[in-house]
Design an enzyme around this catalytic site. Structure first.
Site, mmCIF file in Angstrom:
data_model
loop_
_atom_site.group_PDB
_atom_site.id
_atom_site.type_symbol
_atom_site.label_atom_id
_atom_site.label_comp_id
_atom_site.label_asym_id
_atom_site.label_seq_id
_atom_site.Cartn_x
_atom_site.Cartn_y
_atom_site.Cartn_z
ATOM 1 N N LYS A 154 -17.873 -8.021 5.973
ATOM 2 C CA LYS A 154 -16.775 -7.269 6.549
ATOM 3 C C LYS A 154 -16.488 -7.771 7.960
ATOM 4 O O LYS A 154 -17.384 -7.895 8.796
ATOM 5 C CB LYS A 154 -17.133 -5.780 6.605
ATOM 6 N N PHE A 201 -9.977 7.532 -8.094
ATOM 7 C CA PHE A 201 -10.283 8.094 -6.768
ATOM 8 C C PHE A 201 -9.481 7.346 -5.714
ATOM 9 O O PHE A 201 -9.471 6.121 -5.670
ATOM 10 C CB PHE A 201 -11.769 7.984 -6.436
ATOM 11 N N TRP A 202 -8.830 8.127 -4.831
ATOM 12 C CA TRP A 202 -8.105 7.561 -3.690
ATOM 13 C C TRP A 202 -8.497 8.361 -2.463
ATOM 14 O O TRP A 202 -8.188 9.544 -2.358
ATOM 15 C CB TRP A 202 -6.596 7.629 -3.931
ATOM 16 N N VAL A 207 -18.755 -0.278 0.030
ATOM 17 C CA VAL A 207 -18.821 0.949 -0.764
ATOM 18 C C VAL A 207 -20.020 0.883 -1.704
ATOM 19 O O VAL A 207 -20.792 1.843 -1.830
ATOM 20 C CB VAL A 207 -17.522 1.171 -1.562
ATOM 21 N N TYR A 236 0.850 -1.190 0.000
ATOM 22 C CA TYR A 236 0.000 0.000 0.000
ATOM 23 C C TYR A 236 0.884 1.238 0.000
ATOM 24 O O TYR A 236 1.895 1.296 0.720
ATOM 25 C CB TYR A 236 -0.926 0.002 1.216
ATOM 26 N N ARG A 269 -23.212 -16.108 -8.952
ATOM 27 C CA ARG A 269 -22.899 -16.829 -7.717
ATOM 28 C C ARG A 269 -24.123 -17.606 -7.275
ATOM 29 O O ARG A 269 -25.248 -17.328 -7.713
ATOM 30 C CB ARG A 269 -22.513 -15.835 -6.616
ATOM 31 N N GLY A 303 -9.283 -2.465 -7.844
ATOM 32 C CA GLY A 303 -9.017 -3.397 -8.937
ATOM 33 C C GLY A 303 -8.988 -4.823 -8.445
ATOM 34 O O GLY A 303 -7.971 -5.510 -8.551
ATOM 35 N N MET A 304 -10.109 -5.287 -7.912
ATOM 36 C CA MET A 304 -10.152 -6.588 -7.251
ATOM 37 C C MET A 304 -9.787 -7.751 -8.161
ATOM 38 O O MET A 304 -9.242 -8.758 -7.716
ATOM 39 C CB MET A 304 -11.537 -6.815 -6.634
ATOM 40 N N ASN A 354 -14.947 3.125 3.963
ATOM 41 C CA ASN A 354 -15.907 2.746 2.931
ATOM 42 C C ASN A 354 -17.037 3.766 2.718
ATOM 43 O O ASN A 354 -17.219 4.253 1.604
ATOM 44 C CB ASN A 354 -16.469 1.358 3.228
#
Length: 390
Positions: free
Chosen positions: A385, A327-328, A213, A111, A235, A304-305, A184
């Site tokens: 989560k 966006f960050w 999110v 990170y 799924r 970017g999962m 989030n």
């Protein structure tokens, strides 16, 4: 619909045990890890205003890592001595802290913003004021506080930091939401406001809609009168997932297999073409977001999962004049921005208290940290989560 919170056994925060809890700033963490023993003398501390800089917080139990690497290999729970409570310090007994993907990335060493090792994990959370230094103003023993801006080292039973780090929150707020409000929900709020002016009746499209999110974007958009088109993975139980998202306010929810048509916009019956899209997956899922956008639309990427690149056709740029943005949230999480962010945080928590904002979490006792970490790492499939309770 009431908040979806899964509670494991003994998951409600309880007063700390005498033999638990933080971290001495007078020594390096490395020396603490090598010298801390179970026979160290414990210094009793009462929950009162600190009258001397020599007053110490209670000892603490903490999740530490001495080097970067796989979180399930490099983290361990240790006991560390108390911390000196200086005149401007506040000692907080932690109540809850989540395991976010960015926490995992910090431990892995990938990170962009991370503390030097050795370090204590955890970046956001809520706690109760246990001690205040003699010069502290505006906070008192028993107040609930969150770190704003977020601050490293919250996966421990007691945390001592300067008063400027802590933001008081309403104790009527469910503690698990106070613990998770920044990383989030604040991301969702800022993305809806920072790129395109959305008017009632407009529409947005997003992938990763089941993420926190994503759930927050659905609800915050609905409050503004903005429609949401939501894309999810195929799924088991997809119909139930769709129903749950629609209960939150989603207008449309499509699985990836439903998108295998030539004219994606033909799936939209009474909705306008989206003006903005949000991408946290990449690869084909990002391409789907782009295909839904109207001419001149904007896609905002915040994750970017899939670890797959975003591919954009030449025609999308030339004929549709699409814009790609990134966006960050970290740019909002500086000490200079704290005064600006805190009213936003209070707004989000007020929505929680009025049941206009909710999302699924699983509360896990600190003693079961390794299990929660395995779930957060995806070892047990898709999980809510994970929120550690102390």
């Amino acid at each position: 619909m009431k908040s979806q919170v899964l509670r494991t056994k003994h998951s409600t925060p309880t007063p700390p045990m005498a033999a638990t809890a933080p971290w001495n700033r007078l020594y390096t963490l490395k020396s603490l890890l090598s010298t801390t023993t179970s026979t160290q003398r414990r210094t009793p501390v009462l929950g009162v205003r600190a009258l001397s800089s020599a007053l110490m917080s209670p000892p603490s139990k903490a999740v530490v890592y001495e080097q970067h690497g796989p979180p399930d290999e490099v983290t361990r729970v240790v006991e560390v001595p108390g911390v000196e409570v200086k005149e401007n310090d506040v000692c907080v007994r932690m109540m809850a802290s989540p395991i976010n993907p960015s926490d995992i990335n910090r431990i892995q060493g990938v990170y962009p913003v991370r503390p030097p090792v050795p370090a204590v994990g955890g970046y956001e959370g809520v706690g109760e004021v246990h001690l205040v230094g003699s010069a502290v103003k505006g906070l008192a023993v028993g107040d609930w506080v969150i770190s704003s801006p977020p601050s490293s080292g919250l996966w421990q039973t007691y945390v001592v930091k300067d008063q400027s780090v802590w933001h008081k929150v309403d104790k009527d707020t469910p503690f698990e939401y106070a613990a998770t409000v920044i990383v989030n929900p604040l991301t969702a709020l800022r993305m809806l406001e920072d790129f395109v002016k959305l008017n009632p009746g407009d529409a947005i499209v997003q992938n990763g809609a089941t993420s926190i999110v994503g759930q927050c974007i659905i609800q915050l958009a609905r409050i503004q009168g903005v429609h949401s088109i939501n894309l999810i993975r195929d799924r088991a139980g997809a119909d139930e997932v769709k129903e749950n998202l629609k209960k939150l306010g989603a207008d449309e929810v499509f699985t990836e297999s439903q998108l295998q048509v030539k004219n994606l916009k033909g799936l939209l019956t009474n909705l306008p073409e989206p003006v903005v899209g949000f991408n946290c997956v990449g690869g084909n899922a990002a391409s789907s977001v782009l295909k839904f956008l109207r001419n001149g639309g904007t896609m905002v990427t915040y994750g970017g999962m899939s670890k797959q690149p975003i591919t954009v056709s030449t025609s999308s740029f030339i004929f549709k004049e699409l814009s790609l943005k990134g966006f960050w949230l970290q740019k909002w999480l500086t000490s200079e921005k704290a005064a600006e962010c805190r009213p936003m945080i209070d707004h989000l928590l007020s929505l929680v208290r009025t049941e206009k904002l909710k999302y699924e979490m699983e509360l896990v006792p600190f003693d079961d940290f390794s299990t929660a970490l395995d779930k957060a790492l995806g070892k047990m499939g898709s999980q809510p989560k994970q929120v550690i309770t102390f």
